[in-house]
Design an enzyme around this catalytic site. Structure first.
Site, PDB file in Angstrom:
ATOM      1  N   HIS A   1      74.130 182.086 -16.345  1.00 20.58           N
ATOM      2  CA  HIS A   1      74.177 180.661 -16.678  1.00 20.58           C
ATOM      3  C   HIS A   1      73.576 179.758 -15.608  1.00 20.58           C
ATOM      4  O   HIS A   1      73.769 178.544 -15.669  1.00 20.58           O
ATOM      5  CB  HIS A   1      75.628 180.223 -16.907  1.00 20.58           C
TER       6      HIS A   1
ATOM      7  N   LYS B   1      78.505 164.452 -18.063  1.00 18.08           N
ATOM      8  CA  LYS B   1      78.393 165.849 -17.642  1.00 18.08           C
ATOM      9  C   LYS B   1      78.937 165.959 -16.230  1.00 18.08           C
ATOM     10  O   LYS B   1      79.260 164.952 -15.597  1.00 18.08           O
ATOM     11  CB  LYS B   1      76.947 166.337 -17.706  1.00 18.08           C
ATOM     12  N   ARG B   2      79.044 167.179 -15.748  1.00 19.80           N
ATOM     13  CA  ARG B   2      79.497 167.399 -14.374  1.00 19.80           C
ATOM     14  C   ARG B   2      78.607 166.632 -13.408  1.00 19.80           C
ATOM     15  O   ARG B   2      77.399 166.560 -13.567  1.00 19.80           O
ATOM     16  CB  ARG B   2      79.454 168.904 -14.088  1.00 19.80           C
TER      17      ARG B   2
ATOM     18  N   LYS C   1      71.644 167.268 -11.634  1.00 14.46           N
ATOM     19  CA  LYS C   1      71.727 166.576 -12.921  1.00 14.46           C
ATOM     20  C   LYS C   1      71.262 165.126 -12.807  1.00 14.46           C
ATOM     21  O   LYS C   1      71.071 164.445 -13.800  1.00 14.46           O
ATOM     22  CB  LYS C   1      73.156 166.653 -13.465  1.00 14.46           C
TER      23      LYS C   1
ATOM     24  N   THR D   1      74.681 171.775 -23.076  1.00 13.85           N
ATOM     25  CA  THR D   1      75.240 171.750 -24.431  1.00 13.85           C
ATOM     26  C   THR D   1      75.599 170.327 -24.852  1.00 13.85           C
ATOM     27  O   THR D   1      75.647 170.031 -26.045  1.00 13.85           O
ATOM     28  CB  THR D   1      76.487 172.649 -24.548  1.00 13.85           C
TER      29      THR D   1
ATOM     30  N   LYS E   1      75.336 168.373 -28.610  1.00 13.73           N
ATOM     31  CA  LYS E   1      76.389 167.621 -29.288  1.00 13.73           C
ATOM     32  C   LYS E   1      75.909 166.220 -29.643  1.00 13.73           C
ATOM     33  O   LYS E   1      76.165 165.717 -30.749  1.00 13.73           O
ATOM     34  CB  LYS E   1      77.622 167.524 -28.383  1.00 13.73           C
TER      35      LYS E   1
END
Length: 846
Positions: A375, A568-569, A574, A676, A680
Site C-alpha cells: 500500500h 484525508k490523513r 498529500k 479511496t 467516494k
C-alpha cells in the site's frame, strides 16, 4: 484456556431450533420494546437516544444471527476453499444503518421507530464509530469484507480489537490535541465473545533442539511468556442475499489474572503486572513507536494478530481433516493487508513444522497460501524490525526468517551469479550498523502473489521499489485498483441522490455499479440536471447544518459557493499545504480588490496527524490560523471561507460526501498508492482536481479529461527535477507566489506566535523538498481558475457532476474483490444458505 471449565453433554438440536424472525414493522416494534424495557431496563424517563439505539441494534442483530448461522453451516458443509483477510486495521465506522440497508429493512424500521415517536437518525448518530483504523488502509479493509459478503465469497476478516481506537482529535488554539477514543466504553452490541476459540500466543523465552517421539530432532520454543488471544466476532452482512460473513477481532488477556503469592506478600503492583503487560497489546491502535517500548509493542501486536489468526485457521482445519495438510494450500488462502501481518509467513512455517511437517513441506504450503498487498511507495513506510528485538521477542521466528533468507539468497545467486550488490539489495535481513528484518521482502519471498492498488502504483513497484523481485518473479506481480463499497458510500450516506438514481435507472447499481453508466444520457436532460442540482445543494445545506450542530463554527456559509473539500490523513506528501497556499492567494486577491468576478468558495480541510508527526501538526496549526484570519475579515464575507474539520472519521465522511463540489486529490505524483476518498467523492458527483497520481489517473480516464481538473508535474517529471529543483527561482518568477510567501513569512497569520511556521516555510523552500510543493503552485492556481469558470455555468457544472457519478462504476470494491478472487483467491461463491430464506424470513431447520 477457558474452553473446558464446564463440560456439558452435546445439546439436542431442539435447543437451537427456533421459529424464524419476521421482518414486518410490528415485529421490530415488539422486539425493540422487549430489549429497551427488559434487557436495558429503560422507561419513558430515559432521555438518551443511545439506549434506544442499543435496543434497535439488538433487534437487527437477531436477524443477522439467523443468517450468520446459516452462512457458517453452508461453508462447513461444502468444505469449500476459504479466504482469510489479515489486517491490522478495520475502520468499520457505525454498523446500524449499514446493517439495515443490507437486510433491506431501512424503510420498515424507520417507520417502526417513527410510530414510537423516535427519529431513526438520532439512533444512528448515537452509535460510536468503531475507529479501528487510521485511514484509507483500514477503511479499504472494511469495504473489502462488505464486498466479500455481497459477492457471497467465504472470507473471514482477522484483526485486533483495540480498546482505544484512532484518537479523538480536538483543536486547542489551532493545534491538534489527542484524546483517547474509548469506543468500547459501553461495549458493542454487534460483537459476540467466543472464549472457546481462544489461543495461546508465545513471546520471549528461547529455543533448543529436542528429540521428539519418533526420534527426530525438533527446534522447540520454550520458557515463554504467554498471552491469551480471545476472539470477538462481528457479523458482516452481504447486500440482501442471506450471506453474513465474520470479522474476528482478537483481544489480549493475561493467562493468569494476577500472581496471588505476590498479592498476599503485599506487592500489589507486581501482582497484576503480567495482566497489564498482556492487555497492553490490544489497548491502543498505533502506539507511538518513537521509542523502543513503542516499537516492541507494535511488533507484539503484529505477531499477536498473525499467530492467533493462523492458529485459528489450523484448529478449524484439523477439526475437519486431522493432521493431514496435503490439501491445505488447495483449500486455504491468506491475504496480507500491507506489511503489518507479514510475520504470518514465518509463523505459518513454525506452526506447520510443530505439527510434524518437514521444512520443504511447510514451505510449499506457505508460499502457495500467502498473498501480499502493498500500500505504499514511500520506502520509509516499509517496516523493518531490528534483529535483536526479534531475537528477544520472537526467537523461534527469527531462526525461521534466517533460514528462509539463506535459502532465498541461494536462489538469487544462482539467477545472478556473482552479483553481490543485488544480493545485498534483495536480502530479507538488511546488514548495517544494526541488522534489520525487511518485512516487505519477507512478504514478497513468502507469497505467491504481490499486488499494488492502482495501475501507476503497481508499475512503480515493478520498475522501482521492488524491481529486483519483479525481475526474478514477474509472474507474482499484479495490479488490483482499489475501490469503495457503493452500499455505504452512496446508497446509505446519500439516500436522496440514491433515490433519484434508482428512480431513473433502477436499483441494480447497488450491486453492479457499472449500471451507473446508464445515467450518461440524462446529463443532457435539463429537468434531470435541475433535480440533481437541487439534491446537491440540499446536501451542502445539511453539511452546513451538521457543522453548526457540532459547534465547529458560528459562521454563515454561502450554500451556493464551491464546496472545495480535502479530507484525508494529514501528511506532507498529500500536500494540504499546497491547498493553503492557494487559499492565501485567493485571500490576497480579495484584499487587492480583484476577486469580484470569481466564484465564492468554502474550503474544508479535515484529517488527523499522527501524534509523533511534528510537521503534520504544524500544517493543522497553519490551516486553523489562516482560517481564523480569513473568516474574521469582513471583506471575505460570502466570498471565501476556510474551515478545518476537526475529528474527521468515517461517520463524518458519510456527512461530508454528499455535499462536496470539488474533490482535492493533490498529492505529489508518484507518492499516493491509490486513494479511496477520491472514489467516494466521485461516486457522489464531486469533480476531482488532481495530479496524475494513484487512482487519479484511472478516475480521469473513466470520467473523461473534460470532467477532471488536471494540474502538476507527472511522476517522471518529478523524478527528472530531483537534483536541480530550485523553489527560490520559481518564487522569484511568480508574482502571485511571491505575495503568498510574503504573507506567510511576514508573520501575518501568526502575529502573536513569532516563528511558529518557520520550519514549514523552510521545508517548502528547500531544494530538497521531496514533495515539490512550490513546483506545482502555478499549475494548481491555473487549474483552480478553470474550476471557477466551470462552476459559474450551473448547467455545465451539473453535467460534469452527473458524468463523474455515471463513470464511477469501476471504483466499486465489488469489482476489486471480483478481481482478487479471479486472479488470486479462486474461491467459489457459496449460495446454498439462500434456500433457508423465504420472502426474507428465515426458515429454521430447513
Amino acid at each position: 484456556m477457558p474452553t473446558n471449565e464446564f463440560v456439558i453433554s452435546k445439546p439436542k438440536s431442539s435447543i437451537i431450533t427456533l421459529p424464524g424472525l419476521d421482518m414486518k414493522k410490528h415485529d421490530f416494534i415488539d422486539d425493540f420494546k422487549q430489549y429497551y424495557v427488559h434487557l436495558l431496563g429503560r422507561d419513558e424517563n430515559c432521555q438518551s437516544p443511545f439506549y434506544a439505539g442499543e435496543a434497535l441494534s439488538l433487534a437487527i442483530r437477531d436477524r443477522l444471527l439467523e443468517r450468520w448461522k446459516v452462512t457458517h453451516q453452508t461453508y462447513k458443509d461444502s468444505d469449500c476453499r476459504r479466504g482469510f483477510y489479515l489486517s491490522m486495521e478495520f475502520l468499520m465506522g457505525r454498523t446500524l444503518s449499514n446493517a439495515m440497508l443490507n437486510l433491506g429493512v431501512t424503510d420498515t424500521v424507520t417507520q417502526a421507530m417513527y410510530d414510537l415517536g423516535i427519529e431513526i437518525e438520532e439512533l444512528i448518530s448515537s452509535e460510536y464509530d468503531a475507529g479501528l483504523g487510521n485511514g484509507g488502509l483500514g477503511r479499504l479493509a472494511a469495504c473489502f469484507i462488505d464486498s466479500c459478503a455481497t459477492l457471497q465469497l467465504p472470507v473471514i476478516g482477522y484483526g485486533l480489537r483495540y480498546e482505544y481506537g484512532m484518537f479523538t482529535q480536538t483543536i486547542v488554539n489551532g493545534e491538534q490535541v489527542e484524546k483517547p477514543d474509548h469506543w468500547l466504553r459501553h461495549g458493542s452490541v454487534w460483537e459476540i465473545e467466543r472464549l472457546e476459540y481462544s489461543h495461546c500466543i508465545k513471546f520471549g523465552g528461547h529455543t533448543e533442539i529436542q528429540i521428539d517421539e519418533s526420534g527426530e530432532e525438533r527446534n522447540c520454543w520454550i520458557a515463554t511468556c504467554n498471552v491469551l488471544a480471545v476472539p470477538f466476532d462481528t457479523p458482516v452482512p452481504g447486500y440482501q442475499n442471506g450471506t453474513v460473513n465474520t470479522l474476528r477481532l482478537w483481544k489480549a488477556v493475561a493467562t493468569e489474572e494476577f500472581n496471588l503469592d505476590e498479592f498476599n506478600a503485599g506487592d500489589y503492583a507486581e501482582a497484576v503486572a503480567a495482566k497489564i503487560t498482556a492487555e497492553n497489546i490490544t489497548m491502543v491502535l498505533y502506539p507511538n513507536d518513537a521509542n523502543e517500548n513503542g516499537k516492541e509493542l507494535r511488533l507484539r501486536q503484529q505477531y499477536f494478530l498473525a499467530s492467533a489468526s493462523l492458529q485459528d485457521v489450523i484448529l478449524h482445519w484439523t477439526g475437519l481433516h486431522g493432521n493431514d495438510f496435503s490439501r491445505f494450500a488447495e483449500k486455504r488462502c491468506f491475504q496480507l493487508n500491507d506489511t503489518h501481518p507479514s510475520i504470518a509467513i514465518a509463523e505459518l512455517m513454525r506452526l506447520l513444522m510443530d505439527k510434524g511437517l518437514t521444512w520443504n513441506e511447510a514451505w510449499a504450503i506457505t508460499k502457495n497460501t500467502m498473498a501480499y498487498t502493498n500500500h505504499t511507495l514511500l520506502p520509509e513506510a516499509l517496516e523493518k524490525w531490528p534483529v535483536k528485538l526479534m531475537q528477544k521477542l520472537l526467537p523461534r521466528l527469527m531462526e525461521i526468517i534466517f533460514e528462509i533468507n539463506a535459502r532465498f539468497l541461494i536462489e538469487v545467486s544462482m539467477h545472478w551469479p556473482g552479483d553481490n550488490e543485488r544480493l545485498r539489495r534483495m536480502s530479507i535481513v538488511e546488514e548495517g550498523e544494526e541488522q534489520q528484518v525487511r518485512m516487505a521482502h519477507l512478504a514478497i519471498v513468502g507469497s505467491f502473489s504481490v499486488n499494488g492498488v492502482a495501475r501507476l502504483h503497481t508499475e512503480l513497484l515493478q520498475n522501482g521499489l521492488f524491481s529486483d523481485f519483479y525481475a526474478l518473479w514477474p509472474h507474482k506481480f499484479n495490479n488490483k485498483t482499489n475501490g469503495v463499497t457503493p452500499r455505504r458510500w452512496l446508497a446509505a450516506c446519500n439516500p436522496e441522490l440514491a433515490s433519484l438514481i434508482t428512480e431513473t435507472i433502477g436499483d441494480r447499481w447497488v450491486t453492479d455499479l457499472t449500471q451507473l453508466k446508464k445515467l450518461e444520457p440524462y446529463a443532457e436532460d435539463a429537468q434531470f440536471r435541475q433535480r440533481w442540482h437541487e439534491i446537491k445543494r440540499a446536501a451542502k445545506q445539511r453539511l452546513i447544518d451538521y457543522k453548526a450542530r457540532k459547534g465547529d463554527t458560528g459562521m454563515q456559509f454561502n450554500v451556493d459557493a464551491i464546496f472545495d473539500v480535502q479530507v484525508k490523513r494529514i501528511h506532507e506528501y498529500k500536500r494540504q499545504i499546497l491547498n493553503v497556499l492557494h487559499v492565501i492567494h485567493l485571500y490576497n486577491c480579495i484584499k487587492k480588490g480583484g476577486n469580484d468576478s470569481r466564484a465564492p468558495r468554502v474550503v474544508l480541510i479535515g484529517g488527523k496527524a499522527a501524534p509523533g508527526y511534528r510537521m503534520a501538526k504544524k500544517i493543522i496549526k497553519l490551516i486553523n490560523n489562516v482560517g481564523q484570519i480569513i473568516n474574521s475579515d469582513p471583506e471575505t464575507d460570502k466570498k471565501l471561507a476556510l474551515l478545518f474539520l476537526k475529528d474527521y472519521r468515517v461517520s463524518a465522511m458519510e456527512r461530508i460526501c454528499p455535499g462536496v463540489d470539488l474533490s482535492e486529490q493533490i498529492s505529489t505524483a508518484g507518492k499516493e498508492a491509490s486513494g479511496t476518498g477520491n472514489m467516494k467523492l466521485m461516486m457522489n458527483g464531486a469533480i476531482t482536481i488532481g495530479t496524475l497520481d494513484g487512482a487519479n489517473i484511472e478516475i480521469r480516464e473513466e470520467a473523461g479529461d473534460e470532467n477532471f481538473f488536471l494540474f502538476g508535474l507527472t511522476e517522471a517529471e518529478v523524478e527528472a527535477k530531483r537534483g536541480r529543483y530550485d523553489p527560490i527561482a520559481i518564487i522569484n518568477q511568480d508574482e502571485d507566489l511571491q505575495q503568498v510567501m510574503h504573507l506567510l513569512e511576514s508573520g501575518y497569520f501568526n502575529q502573536f506566535e513569532p516563528g511558529i511556521f518557520d520550519d514549514l516555510i523552510q521545508s517548502i523552500k528547500s531544494r530538497h523538498d521531496p514533495w515539490m510543493t512550490i513546483a506545482d503552485f502555478r499549475s494548481f492556481v491555473d487549474a483552480q481558475k478553470r474550476v471557477e469558470d466551470a462552476y459559474r455555468d450551473k448547467d455545465k457544472w451539473t453535467r460534469m457532476s452527473i458524468l463523474n457519478c455515471a463513470n464511477s462504476g469501476k471504483f466499486s470494491t465489488d469489482r476489486t474483490i471480483s478481481e482478487y478472487n479471479r486472479d488470486i483467491w479462486k474461491l467459489e461463491p457459496q449460495v446454498a444458505g439462500l434456500s433457508r430464506f423465504s420472502n426474507g424470513k428465515y426458515v429454521s431447520g430447513s
